[in-house]
Scaffold this motif. Structure first.
Motif, mmCIF file in Angstrom:
data_model
loop_
_atom_site.group_PDB
_atom_site.id
_atom_site.type_symbol
_atom_site.label_atom_id
_atom_site.label_comp_id
_atom_site.label_asym_id
_atom_site.label_seq_id
_atom_site.Cartn_x
_atom_site.Cartn_y
_atom_site.Cartn_z
ATOM 1 N N HIS A 1 0.832 -1.213 0.000
ATOM 2 C CA HIS A 1 0.000 0.000 0.000
ATOM 3 C C HIS A 1 0.864 1.260 0.000
ATOM 4 C CE1 HIS A 1 -3.249 2.766 0.941
ATOM 5 N NE2 HIS A 1 -2.597 3.166 2.030
ATOM 6 N N VAL A 2 1.891 1.287 0.845
ATOM 7 C CA VAL A 2 2.757 2.461 0.906
ATOM 8 C C VAL A 2 3.550 2.612 -0.386
ATOM 9 C CG1 VAL A 2 4.660 3.553 2.161
ATOM 10 C CG2 VAL A 2 2.885 2.308 3.423
ATOM 11 N N CYS A 3 4.014 1.503 -0.936
ATOM 12 C CA CYS A 3 4.783 1.562 -2.188
ATOM 13 C C CYS A 3 3.948 2.116 -3.330
ATOM 14 C CB CYS A 3 5.311 0.173 -2.541
ATOM 15 S SG CYS A 3 6.732 -0.353 -1.557
ATOM 16 N N SER A 4 2.672 1.766 -3.356
ATOM 17 C CA SER A 4 1.810 2.295 -4.423
ATOM 18 C C SER A 4 1.673 3.811 -4.312
ATOM 19 C CB SER A 4 0.440 1.628 -4.359
ATOM 20 O OG SER A 4 -0.216 1.946 -3.139
ATOM 21 N N LYS A 5 1.612 4.325 -3.095
ATOM 22 C CA LYS A 5 1.524 5.773 -2.911
ATOM 23 C C LYS A 5 2.834 6.464 -3.328
ATOM 24 C CE LYS A 5 -2.595 5.722 -1.039
ATOM 25 N NZ LYS A 5 -3.763 6.363 -1.712
ATOM 26 N N ILE A 6 3.962 5.861 -2.940
ATOM 27 C CA ILE A 6 5.255 6.442 -3.329
ATOM 28 C C ILE A 6 5.433 6.369 -4.843
ATOM 29 C CG2 ILE A 6 7.756 6.198 -3.082
ATOM 30 C CD1 ILE A 6 7.325 5.113 -0.274
ATOM 31 N N ARG A 7 4.984 5.274 -5.448
ATOM 32 C CA ARG A 7 5.110 5.119 -6.899
ATOM 33 C C ARG A 7 4.319 6.201 -7.633
ATOM 34 N NH1 ARG A 7 3.274 0.414 -6.997
ATOM 35 N NH2 ARG A 7 5.240 -0.630 -6.475
ATOM 36 N N ALA A 8 3.134 6.510 -7.114
ATOM 37 C CA ALA A 8 2.318 7.555 -7.759
ATOM 38 C C ALA A 8 3.001 8.910 -7.683
ATOM 39 C CB ALA A 8 0.951 7.607 -7.092
ATOM 40 N N MET A 9 3.796 9.146 -6.647
ATOM 41 C CA MET A 9 4.509 10.407 -6.509
ATOM 42 C C MET A 9 5.799 10.445 -7.342
ATOM 43 S SD MET A 9 7.383 11.849 -4.757
ATOM 44 C CE MET A 9 7.683 10.762 -3.383
ATOM 45 N N PHE B 1 4.930 9.925 4.160
ATOM 46 C CA PHE B 1 4.493 8.535 3.959
ATOM 47 C C PHE B 1 4.671 7.701 5.213
ATOM 48 C CE2 PHE B 1 5.579 10.003 -0.333
ATOM 49 C CZ PHE B 1 4.400 9.691 -1.002
ATOM 50 N N LEU C 1 1.534 6.480 7.014
ATOM 51 C CA LEU C 1 0.747 5.370 6.481
ATOM 52 C C LEU C 1 1.170 4.020 7.038
ATOM 53 C CD1 LEU C 1 0.692 6.463 2.721
ATOM 54 C CD2 LEU C 1 -1.016 6.959 4.499
#
Length: 844
Positions: free
Chosen positions: A318-326, A515, A518
């Motif tokens: 979940h956290v990686c998906s947020k960082i990837r979007a950024m 992040f 999260l």
């Protein structure tokens, strides 16, 4: 010297050095504790989920250097205390630590070495010019010209220098250029082994330590590869301290140094060495305490991980998906403009020398196996096979034989790419590729050993060797392709990822702290935002790197192949052999300590027990020789298969006797007498004898001791006298020519084919002519001469008839002018094929 160090390193400065080291170790300790928990999470996850990937087809040896030493010999060392050169006996055990003793006797008695050198971080040099260039970087504003001598004067023209940016330098020299090359190969191998990095078996400590080092250097603004990431963890930490501490001390102490330019450089080296030793002592103590603290928590952390593994993985995704979007919107322009256009050029620069190096590994292995086949054709028996297999088993760890493979990789040139991607030096990639070459060579040799050991019951030994050879080489081709592709991917990531992190740091680093909110507090020890951010950046470029390597494999560029799935039961016989113990060939054939083999008395690593250990590089040290001839290449060599090829045309007789030229066309002796003549050359002397002695002395051999001086002044030792009565009519003295005239005439007859034909004709004559020894009227004294270093001639292997293999035995049918050609000379009308150095001399 002590006054120089103590005057510039007073108590205040030493306290300052201690404080700086403690501060660095405190910061590093916090990072190491964080990375330790992350590395434990990754290790447990890999254990639970498992990991795929191509399976190695070659077998792996568990402890290849058990009971071995690498090298020993004599060279000259420069002593800084009295500024003089002294002869030293050097022993290199399987730990690759260079131990220097007063003499060989001190080492055999188990005394402690006078000096022990751990080569991590060192660089082996063979010229004073290179050393002066490196010394000019030690102190700013103090530069020596290339033509100027440093603060040492080399005793010979062939120096060997171990240079270190922080520790004390070591100076050696030898007598010949060939000797220098051999010692340089040994020193480079010691440096290479010590710089190999941390063991991969430590699946938690090793990644935790390397990630903590990388993160710590990034906080200081240092991205990219680091040359001093070598040695044990305390040594690496000491290098990390010195990276920032040494420039500061140099600016403080450098202007206060007095004396000439060379003296100031020498004094600074002594001061730097004293600082490095102080820092290394601190890092060793504190690193051990740091590891103990983390290991004490391992059981508790492991239990929590196994209980909450699913929740931790879900939270991480979940956290990686947020960082990837950024990150991805900022990464795409960087990839298109600065990364993708250069991937193919970086890959090509890496593939060319690496593939040539691995091809050379295959060629070296192939030549050794062909030599093994040739000797089996000559009917050497299993005892001879045991000696050859003993030496073959250590081929990967023979610095001289592997040097041609390593030199291919040293041609790596990343100039242009280094400036663009801020790569400090290609040395990191060169060293890693050379270590992989050694591993693949050892795997291939070990696989061949196990296959051959399984096939020893077969009647046809030569066919068994050929089958095992082809099988091992095919597996090497597959594994070397897989290993090279993995090396290319890792090297590309090591070059590209630090550059991307540096370019993205200004825009992405300030947004990372948000992040952390999260991540659940219970999982915060196993999930670090900085690590997940680096993983996202790595994923963004991994696809392009994989495609580039895959495209090279599809096109079969540099013999790269596409990976295939290899099941564990696809080769059940070899899979079962993988659990077999290592074959002790010497013990298997009851030939534990044959004379003239690679056995050498060497002490254990600590210089203690003085137990007998086999030596990888063949060496025989003879006592009583002058100092100039005590070095490794001037002493007689081992009278077995050549340790290394001698291909130079300017080879001295001593060197040729040690390393026989393998390009010479091998021939097989046709009779027992010729074999005896090849092994024990004789000098025949005709002496007058009375009629009474004719009856009493007939074909009698008596052992004796004495000296014989021939007409040309050569003094020979007499070990046996064979008395033969010769009734042939004697020629007049005036018809006899001098030995020098006979030798000159014989030296002109050097055609190899004609010699073989004459030899066959003479063998036919010997079979038809009756013996005429009983009526001879003179006494012949037969004096065996000491055995030379040359090998017995061998029958060449003809592999052209094999249809199942594309490999043929390389044979050289042309004579080499640089190798002394056999000549024909004999008495009683027959011709014998002997060496020019073993000419029969007939004295009046």
């Amino acid at each position: 010297m002590g006054d120089v160090v103590s005057s510039h390193l007073d108590e205040n400065r030493r306290e300052m050095i201690t404080g700086r080291t403690n501060d660095m170790m405190k910061d590093f300790g916090e990072m190491y504790e964080q990375q330790y928990a992350v590395a434990l999470f990754n290790s447990v996850r890999y254990e639970i989920e498992g990991g795929g990937g191509p399976q190695s087809q070659l077998l792996h040896r568990k402890d290849p250097l058990a009971g071995r030493s690498i090298f020993s010999g004599n060279l000259f060392q420069y002593l800084e205390e009295n500024r003089k050169w002294r002869s030293r006996f050097v022993s290199v055990p399987n730990s690759y630590t260079i131990n220097l003793y007063e003499n060989k006797t001190a080492q055999e008695r188990g005394l402690h070495p006078k000096v022990s050198i751990n080569c991590a971080g060192y660089r082996a040099l063979t010229s004073l010019e290179d050393y002066i260039e490196l010394m000019n970087t030690s102190l700013p504003g103090i530069k020596a010209k290339v033509g100027n001598n440093p603060f040492i004067k080399c005793a010979t023209e062939f120096p060997l220098i171990l240079w270190h940016p922080y520790a004390r330098h070591h100076y050696f020299c030898v007598m010949t250029e060939k000797e220098q090359k051999k010692w340089h190969a040994v020193l480079q191998d010691c440096v290479r082994h010590c710089n190999n990095g941390l063991p991969d078996e430590c699946t938690v400590q090793t990644p935790a330590f390397t990630d903590a080092i990388r993160r710590h250097r990034q906080t200081k603004g240092h991205y990219g590869t680091w040359e001093m990431m070598c040695g044990t963890p305390p040594q690496i930490l000491a290098n990390l301290v010195m990276e920032t501490l040494q420039p500061e001390l140099r600016n403080m102490i450098g202007p206060r140094l007095k004396g000439k330019m060379q003296q100031r450089q020498r004094n600074w080296m002594l001061i730097s060495d004293a600082v490095y030793k102080q820092v290394l002592t601190q890092t060793s103590t504190q690193y051990g305490a740091m590891v103990d603290v983390c290991e004490a928590q391992r059981v508790q952390l492991d239990a929590r991980l196994r209980t909450d593994m699913d929740q931790i993985i879900t939270s991480k995704e979940h956290v990686c998906s947020k960082i990837r979007a950024m990150v991805f919107p900022k990464v795409e322009p960087l990839l298109q403009s600065s990364i993708q256009p250069y991937i193919s050029s970086i890959l090509e620069a890496l593939m060319e020398p690496t593939s040539r190096g691995f091809s050379e590994v295959r060629e070296v292995l192939f030549r050794e196996l062909v030599e093994l086949s040739k000797n089996s054709l000559n009917g050497g028996g299993k005892e001879k096979l045991g000696e050859q297999m003993e030496r073959l088993s250590m081929l990967a760890f023979h610095p001289v034989k592997m040097q041609s493979c390593y030199e291919k990789m040293e041609e790596l040139n990343l100039e242009g790419l280094q400036q663009r991607f801020d790569v400090g030096s290609p040395y990191v990639f060169v060293s890693r590729a050379q270590i992989l070459m050694r591993e693949q060579m050892d795997n291939a040799v070990y696989t061949f050993e196990q296959l051959l050991n399984q096939s020893l019951a077969d009647d046809d030994m030569c066919k068994s060797i050929q089958r095992c050879q082809d099988r091992a080489l095919k597996k090497y081709d597959y594994d070397s392709s897989t290993v090279r592709k993995k090396f290319f991917r890792e090297a590309l990531l090591q070059i590209i990822i630090p550059y991307m992190l540096q370019q993205l740091s200004e825009s992405c680093s300030p947004e990372l702290p948000r992040f952390k909110e999260l991540i659940f507090e219970d999982f915060s020890r196993f999930l670090l935002v900085e690590n997940m951010y680096e993983e996202v950046v790595l994923q963004s470029v991994t696809k392009d790197i994989m495609m580039a390597v895959k495209e090279a494999a599809v096109q079969r560029r540099h013999n790269l192949y596409r990976d295939s799935i290899v099941l564990t039961n696809s080769d059940p016989n070899l899979h079962l052999l993988g659990e077999s113990p290592q074959v002790d060939w010497a013990a298997k054939f009851g030939n534990n300590e044959p004379d003239g083999t690679v056995q050498e008395r060497a002490s254990t690593e600590g210089g203690g027990s003085g137990s007998r250990r086999r030596q990888v590089v063949s060496m025989i040290q003879l006592d009583g020789l002058p100092v100039a001839y005590e070095s490794c290449l001037e002493v007689p060599g081992v009278d077995v298969i050549p340790e290394e090829d001698s291909k130079t045309t300017e080879e001295t007789p001593e060197e040729h006797s040690e390393d026989e030229d393998t390009d010479q066309v091998p021939m097989s002796p046709d009779s027992v007498d010729e074999i005896r003549d090849l092994i024990n050359p004789v000098v025949e002397v005709a002496l007058p004898v009375s009629e009474e002695e004719k009856i009493r002395k007939t074909n009698v051999t008596q052992p004796t001791k004495g000296k014989l001086i021939t007409e040309d002044g050569v003094q020979e030792d007499v070990t046996h006298i064979t008395t033969v009565v010769d009734g042939a009519p004697k020629k007049s003295f005036r018809d006899k020519k001098s030995p020098q005239t006979d030798i000159q005439k014989l030296l002109g007859n050097g055609e190899q084919e004609g010699i073989v034909e004459n030899q066959e004709e003479d063998d036919a004559k010997d079979k038809t002519q009756p013996e005429v020894l009983e009526d001879e009227s003179a006494t012949t004294v037969e004096i065996p001469v000491a055995e030379s270093g040359s090998e017995s001639p061998q029958v060449p292997t003809d592999s052209s008839s094999r249809e199942d293999s594309g490999f043929q035995s390389p044979t050289n049918l042309e004579s080499d002018d640089s190798v002394p050609q056999p000549i024909t000379n004999g008495l009683n009308g027959e011709d014998k094929v002997i060496d020019p150095a073993e000419v029969e001399v007939l004295l009046a």
